[in-house]
Design an enzyme around this catalytic site. Structure first.
Site, PDB file in Angstrom:
ATOM      1  N   ASP A 170       1.017  -1.740  -0.100  1.00  0.00           N
ATOM      2  CA  ASP A 170      -0.192   0.231   0.007  1.00  0.00           C
ATOM      3  C   ASP A 170       0.766   1.508   0.068  1.00  0.00           C
ATOM      4  O   ASP A 170       0.402   2.176   0.611  1.00  0.00           O
ATOM      5  CB  ASP A 170      -0.991  -0.386   1.382  1.00  0.00           C
ATOM      6  CG  ASP A 170      -1.779  -1.126   1.701  1.00  0.00           C
ATOM      7  OD1 ASP A 170      -1.994  -1.817  -0.529  1.00  0.00           O
ATOM      8  OD2 ASP A 170      -2.519  -1.620   2.708  1.00  0.00           O
ATOM      9  N   ARG A 171       2.210   1.445  -0.666  1.00  0.00           N
ATOM     10  CA  ARG A 171       2.881   2.359  -0.665  1.00  0.00           C
ATOM     11  C   ARG A 171       3.524   2.718   0.602  1.00  0.00           C
ATOM     12  O   ARG A 171       3.801   3.862   0.657  1.00  0.00           O
ATOM     13  CB  ARG A 171       2.404   3.379  -1.453  1.00  0.00           C
ATOM     14  CG  ARG A 171       1.945   3.374  -2.620  1.00  0.00           C
ATOM     15  CD  ARG A 171       2.362   3.152  -4.010  1.00  0.00           C
ATOM     16  NE  ARG A 171       2.561   2.833  -5.100  1.00  0.00           N
ATOM     17  CZ  ARG A 171       2.968   2.185  -5.770  1.00  0.00           C
ATOM     18  NH1 ARG A 171       3.250   0.714  -5.104  1.00  0.00           N
ATOM     19  NH2 ARG A 171       2.412   1.218  -6.937  1.00  0.00           N
ATOM     20  N   LEU A 172       3.294   1.707   1.757  1.00  0.00           N
ATOM     21  CA  LEU A 172       3.667   2.105   2.949  1.00  0.00           C
ATOM     22  C   LEU A 172       5.278   2.234   2.971  1.00  0.00           C
ATOM     23  O   LEU A 172       5.756   1.077   4.118  1.00  0.00           O
ATOM     24  CB  LEU A 172       2.279   1.779   3.759  1.00  0.00           C
ATOM     25  CG  LEU A 172       1.152   2.291   3.517  1.00  0.00           C
ATOM     26  CD1 LEU A 172       0.172   1.929   5.115  1.00  0.00           C
ATOM     27  CD2 LEU A 172       1.632   4.012   4.420  1.00  0.00           C
ATOM     28  N   HIS A 173       6.039   2.376   2.474  1.00  0.00           N
ATOM     29  CA  HIS A 173       7.701   1.711   2.082  1.00  0.00           C
ATOM     30  C   HIS A 173       8.172   2.347   3.377  1.00  0.00           C
ATOM     31  O   HIS A 173       7.929   3.703   3.764  1.00  0.00           O
ATOM     32  CB  HIS A 173       8.348   2.499   1.009  1.00  0.00           C
ATOM     33  CG  HIS A 173       7.642   2.091   0.083  1.00  0.00           C
ATOM     34  ND1 HIS A 173       6.932   0.434  -1.024  1.00  0.00           N
ATOM     35  CD2 HIS A 173       6.407   3.100  -1.256  1.00  0.00           C
ATOM     36  CE1 HIS A 173       6.316   1.070  -1.506  1.00  0.00           C
ATOM     37  NE2 HIS A 173       5.992   2.552  -2.168  1.00  0.00           N
TER      38      HIS A 173
END
Ligand SMILES: Cc1cc2nc3c(=O)[nH]c(=O)nc-3n(C[C@H](O)[C@H](O)[C@H](O)COP(=O)(O)O)c2cc1C
Length: 192
Positions: A170-173
């Site tokens: 979810d792009r929560l890198h």
């Protein structure tokens, strides 16, 4: 949290990348003119130690000209298979003649001839002009070793900051940036 020493962590990442990526040392190198006009291209990471990241090129190329005028650079590496990106920024120095010569000696003869024959980044009339320069160079060094060209060698990017980026859902890198401070490294998390 990754290792408090970014070099230790980066070496571990490179080792892991070697196992799964065809050419893990492919990196994008950004340089800029004295006025700050940027340019980027891919080069190969040839050495990594506590001093920095080393790559080799023609010193009279566009990047060589830019580094002479403005000895700062940024590098990005990306390993899709591992979901990892590395960003490094800092100053750049020419490595010693001895270090360049040691690496030169490991290069294939064809690459050595090409380094002499190619006026890297300069316009060529046509492909035949390059072929002619290669033939001339082969004749020049026929029957002998190919010496290190005076216009070719290594550069070391001495990091001032290193960011290690890890893919998360979810792009929560995950982003951890190390910055040099008081002879050591300070690390902090950055928002993805
Ligand atoms: C996978 C790959 C690896 C490369 N490695 C190097 C390298 O190690 N050194 C180099 O001078 N050029 C390398 N090149 C060529 C550069 O991308 C570039 O074309 C060349 O250095 C001229 O750049 P410049 O005109 O900005 O100086 C590589 C290109 C690719 C695609």
């Amino acid at each position: 949290m990754p290792d408090p020493d970014p070099f230790t962590q980066l070496r571990a990442w490179l080792e892991e990348a070697r196992a799964v990526v065809g050419e893990p040392q492919v990196m994008t190198l950004a340089t800029a003119t004295a006025e700050g006009k940027p340019s980027a291209r891919v080069v190969l990471l040839r050495d990594l130690d506590e001093r920095g990241l080393t790559f080799f090129t023609n010193r009279t190329s566009r990047k060589g000209d830019e580094l002479r005028a403005n000895p700062r650079a940024a590098i990005a590496l990306h390993w899709w298979e591992l979901g990892r990106q590395v960003r490094v920024e800092g100053s750049v120095e020419e490595i010693s003649l001895e270090e360049s010569a040691a690496y030169w000696a490991t290069r294939q003869r064809g690459s050595q001839i090409a380094a002499w024959a190619s006026p890297q980044s300069r316009p060529l009339t046509d492909r035949a002009a390059l072929d002619a320069r290669v033939t001339e160079t082969e004749e020049r060094f026929d029957g002998q070793g190919v010496p290190l060209p005076p216009f070719w060698g290594g550069y070391r990017l001495i990091p001032e900051s290193i960011e290690l980026w890890t893919h998360r859902d979810d792009r929560l890198h995950d982003r951890v940036r190390y910055t040099r401070e008081d002879g050591g490294w300070r690390s902090e998390r950055l928002a993805p």
